[in-house]
Structures are given as structure tokens and as C-alpha cells.
Scaffold this active site. Structure first.
Site, PDB file in Angstrom:
ATOM      1  N   CYS A   1      35.128  36.561  37.998  1.00  0.00           N
ATOM      2  CA  CYS A   1      34.184  37.126  38.905  1.00  0.00           C
ATOM      3  C   CYS A   1      34.299  38.459  38.526  1.00  0.00           C
ATOM      4  O   CYS A   1      35.103  39.348  39.271  1.00  0.00           O
ATOM      5  CB  CYS A   1      34.339  37.085  40.780  1.00  0.00           C
ATOM      6  SG  CYS A   1      34.389  35.280  41.014  1.00  0.00           S
TER       7      CYS A   1
ATOM      8  N   ALA B   1      32.085  41.233  38.312  1.00  0.00           N
ATOM      9  CA  ALA B   1      31.243  42.697  38.508  1.00  0.00           C
ATOM     10  C   ALA B   1      31.774  43.477  39.019  1.00  0.00           C
ATOM     11  O   ALA B   1      32.299  42.701  39.960  1.00  0.00           O
ATOM     12  CB  ALA B   1      30.008  41.908  38.703  1.00  0.00           C
TER      13      ALA B   1
ATOM     14  N   CYS C   1      39.536  42.477  48.065  1.00  0.00           N
ATOM     15  CA  CYS C   1      39.885  44.120  48.265  1.00  0.00           C
ATOM     16  C   CYS C   1      39.543  43.634  49.630  1.00  0.00           C
ATOM     17  O   CYS C   1      38.558  44.555  51.116  1.00  0.00           O
ATOM     18  CB  CYS C   1      38.250  44.925  47.838  1.00  0.00           C
ATOM     19  SG  CYS C   1      36.895  44.077  48.281  1.00  0.00           S
TER      20      CYS C   1
END
Length: 452
Positions: A259, A261, A382
Site C-alpha cells: 500500500c 502511496a 499511523c
């Protein structure tokens, strides 16, 4: 700028972000480019938009007593009040009377005299009666919610997971400005040389303890500097830099970034491998995959192959046991990055966390067979929610006896992180208050025998 234009722009942005779910950082960036704002005007627009979002619940606490419960305000009126009260409470260089006058004029222009009178009346009441003190609220969770503008469901969730004191630390830290950090491209410039060049142009830095490539900007604007524009350094939070540092990378490896980007971690991986080997970078959306490609070109990196794909289906593209390393920087709730994207805390709901966890589980499940025996997979997010982090890793390990937490992971962490309060048997949870970074989770698992 024309009279009131900047405040009208702020109001338009806030209404779109608050009511239509637009992303603050994306819309603000577009607005700045569209209007070609001076640094001073751009700074004020950013301050009003982010400051209002950051403190929305605390501002609402001031506004609510001054509006009849029966009165249904149009969204733009509500956001005009929010941004005006923010300026009255937090921007000392703008006098209250100027804020009130401007708000009333904007209300008259966008609505009618009655709305203008209401806005004027509410703001004058707040000016006259002074600020309501949230410390009078008896319920500690509700008080913390108002003081730091975090929804109560989120406060209660964090208290259940980490206790009140850690939660309080998270919430107050989320109100503080996040220092900008950058990563040097070491194949093009050393960290010491970059720091010296920046210092000559008045940009002061400190070395990051998270990465040998990291610099923390303590003074000056990096975004206009030649080193940034020429791709010799790139903006990346320190906690995010830790990911590639902990992947145990060597030149010549085959690495999958599932993943990828916008490409900060992807390009860091290529740099750690000295641009030798191949980094297969995938993203679900073609537009986002293109961003990774652009970043790789800007940083002069040749070893990255970027494609659009659903990483849950990569077994159709790659053979089993194809990769030495896999990074799954998983789609998540983003609850660790509220300092830079404050709108997330109002848009996210508790059920979103559970829906995202389903995607995280599916991705881990699909990627596991693609890792070579003795290969390593780093799982990162995050967010600071246990359900998406430790519990996701625990669930995966319980289903996959061929995987275990890499015992070398802990000892390879930077020394200051080895005894962190966020350390557990399943990985490292970084809280925003620990090291003045984004909130972040990462762990490293190793595959000991073939998948069946």
C-alpha cells in the site's frame, strides 16, 4: 486580497471539510495554489482553518449557551461562528471588534440582515461574558473532550485501552504544532552536507534519532529550498522514517510495498537498498500509484516498479515466496496523525475502526504466502488503536504458526525506543507525546517455514 476575501475562503474551506467530509490538507493545498497567496496570507488562512478544526468542540462549548436550542443554523453560519470565535480566543494580533465586524459583514453578504444580526449578537455576547472554563465540568472524560476537542467516544476508547493519563497526554499533544521533518536522499547528498547547506540559507535543523537520514526543521521554510525542489530531500515524519530503517534491507533484494502511496516509505526503501534490487510498489488507486512514480523520479530512484492493483489479489500476479521483504503500511483510521489532519477526529466513527480491521486482516492473509522462508514482513499503521495494531498482529500470528515476531526487531530499534511505554510483545506503539512525532505502530514478523 479583496476585503474579507481571506476569511470568506477560510469559511468556504471549513464548510466543505466539516459538512462534506473534504480532507483539510488536500483542500487547503488546492486553495493556496489556486489563489497564489503570499506567505503571510497563506499562513493566516492555514492558521484559521486548522486552528478552528483543531479546537472545534472547545469553541462549540463557548457558542452553545448563546444560541437557542431550537434554532437550527445553516452549516455555513455555524462554521462562520466557529472560525470567528477561534480568532477571538487564539489570534491576539486580530482585535475582537475587527473579527466581529468582518463576520457580520460576511453574514450579510452570504445571507441576510437577520443572520448578520444573529452572528453579531452571539459574538458580542461571548466578548462581553468572557470565556466559559471547561475545568468546571465534573466528568473527567467529558472535560478532557471539551478541553482538547476530541469526541467523547474516542476519549473513552483510549481510556479503556491505555488509561486516563496516557489518553490525556495524547489529547493535549494533538493540539500542538507538529515539527516538520525531512529525509535526505543519501545517494545524492549526506545529512551533514544538507544540514550545512540549509543553515547557510537560514534554515536550522537538528538530527533525527529515528533515522540516520532524518532532519528536524527547527527554523525556516524548507518547501522553497533548492534541496527540496531538486529532490535531494523529501518531507516525512520521523515515526514514518522508522519503517524502512526497521526492514533489515540489503542491496539487491526483491521487496513488496503493498500500500505504497504517496511513496515516502517506498522511496526510503529504495534508498536503503542503494537503488539496487526491485521495489514493487502497489496502490489500489491509479492516481495514487502515479504519485509514488512521481516521487521516485524526483528523487532519481530507478529501482521502483509502480502499479495499480488491489494488494489482496497479488497472488494472481506474483508466485508464492517471491519476496525477501514485504511492507504492509495498512489502510487505517489515521488516529495517530490528528495534529496534521484534525478533521479526522470528527469524521471517523467507532464502526470505521472495525471495518478497517477487516481489510487489514485480509491484506495480511493475502500477502503472507508471497514472502520467502526466512523473509521478513513489517506491518505498520499511523493509528494508535489497539484493535488495528497489536490485536491485528496477535490475530494473524494465532492463525499462522509459520510466522513469529522477529526477536531481533527490538534490539535493532534506536536505543531511545527500546524501553518506550508503547512497547509490547506484538510491536512498538509510538504515542504523539512520546517523541513529538505522529502516533504510529510498527512490528516485524519473520517467516520460519513455507505457507500451505
Amino acid at each position: 486580497m479583496a476585503k474579507y476575501e481571506l476569511r470568506e475562503a477560510a469559511l468556504e474551506l471549513l464548510t466543505r471539510i466539516g459538512e462534506q467530509g473534504g480532507y483539510s490538507h488536500v483542500l487547503l493545498d488546492q486553495e493556496m495554489k489556486k489563489r497564489s497567496l503570499s506567505p503571510k496570507d497563506g499562513g493566516l488562512l492555514t492558521e484559521i482553518v486548522y486552528g478552528t478544526l483543531q479546537n472545534k468542540l472547545k469553541i462549540d462549548y463557548q457558542i452553545a449557551p448563546n444560541i437557542s436550542k431550537q434554532k437550527k443554523l445553516k452549516p455555513w453560519v455555524k462554521w462562520l461562528l466557529y472560525m470567528s470565535v477561534y480568532q477571538m480566543l487564539y489570534l491576539e494580533r486580530v482585535p475582537d471588534h475587527a473579527v466581529i465586524h468582518e463576520a457580520a459583514e460576511i453574514a450579510k453578504k452570504r445571507g441576510h440582515k437577520g443572520i448578520s444580526g444573529l452572528v453579531n449578537g452571539v459574538l458580542r455576547n461571548i466578548q462581553r461574558n468572557g470565556v466559559q472554563d471547561p475545568s468546571e465540568i465534573e466528568d473527567p472524560a467529558k472535560k478532557l473532550s471539551v478541553e482538547t476537542s476530541h469526541p467523547q467516544w474516542l476519549i473513552h476508547r483510549w481510556i479503556d485501552q491505555y488509561g486516563f493519563e496516557v489518553t490525556k497526554g495524547i489529547c493535549f499533544q494533538n493540539l500542538k504544532h507538529l515539527p516538520m521533518s525531512v529525509r535526505v536522499q543519501p545517494l545524492r547528498i549526506s545529512r551533514d552536507k544538507a544540514a550545512a547547506e540549509l543553515a547557510e540559507r537560514g534554515i536550522q535543523t537538528e538530527n533525527s534519532e529515528f533515522s540516520s537520514q532524518g532532519l528536524i526543521i527547527t527554523e525556516g521554510n524548507i518547501l522553497n529550498d533548492p534541496l527540496f525542489k531538486n529532490g535531494q530531500l523529501t518531507v516525512q515524519d520521523q515515526s514514518s522514517m522508522l519503517v524502512a530503517e526497521m526492514m533489515s534491507l540489503k542491496p539487491g533484494q526483491d521487496v513488496l510495498d503493498a500500500c505504497s502511496a504517496p511513496g515516502g516509505k517506498t522511496t526510503h526503501i529504495a534508498e536503503k537498498m542503494e537503488d539496487q534490487g526491485t521495489v514493487y510498489a502497489y496502490d489500489l488507486h491509479k492516481k495514487k500509484a502515479n504519485l509514488v512514480n512521481e516521487k521516485a523520479k524526483l528523487l532519481h530512484l530507478q529501482s521502483i516498479e509502480t502499479k495499480q492493483a488491489d494488494s489482496r489479489l497479488l497472488s494472481d500476479v506474483h508466485e508464492k515466496e517471491s519476496f525477501d521483504r514485504i511492507l504492509l503500511d495498512a489502510p487505517c483510521s489515521g488516529l495517530g496523525v490528528l495534529r496534521g489532519k484534525p478533521d479526522i477526529k470528527y469524521h471517523k466513527k467507532e464502526e470505521d475502526i472495525y471495518a478497517l480491521r477487516g481489510i487489514q486482516d485480509d491484506l495480511l492473509e493475502s500477502l503472507a504466502p508471497l514472502l520467502k522462508v526466512n523473509g521478513k514482513i513489517v506491518y505498520s499503521t499511523c493509528t494508535i488503536d489497539k484493535h488495528e495494531n497489536m490485536q491485528a498482529v496477535q490475530h494473524f500470528l494465532e492463525k499462522h504458526s509459520e510466522f513469529e515476531i522477529d526477536e531481533e526487531f527490538h534490539n535493532e530499534l534506536p536505543a531511545h525506543l527500546q524501553n518506550s511505554q508503547g512497547w509490547s510483545e506484538y510491536g512498538l506503539q509510538i504515542f504523539p507525546q512520546d517523541w513529538d512525532t505522529d502516533g504510529f505502530f510498527l512490528t516485524r514478523m519473520v517467516k520460519r517455514k513455507p505457507s500451505f
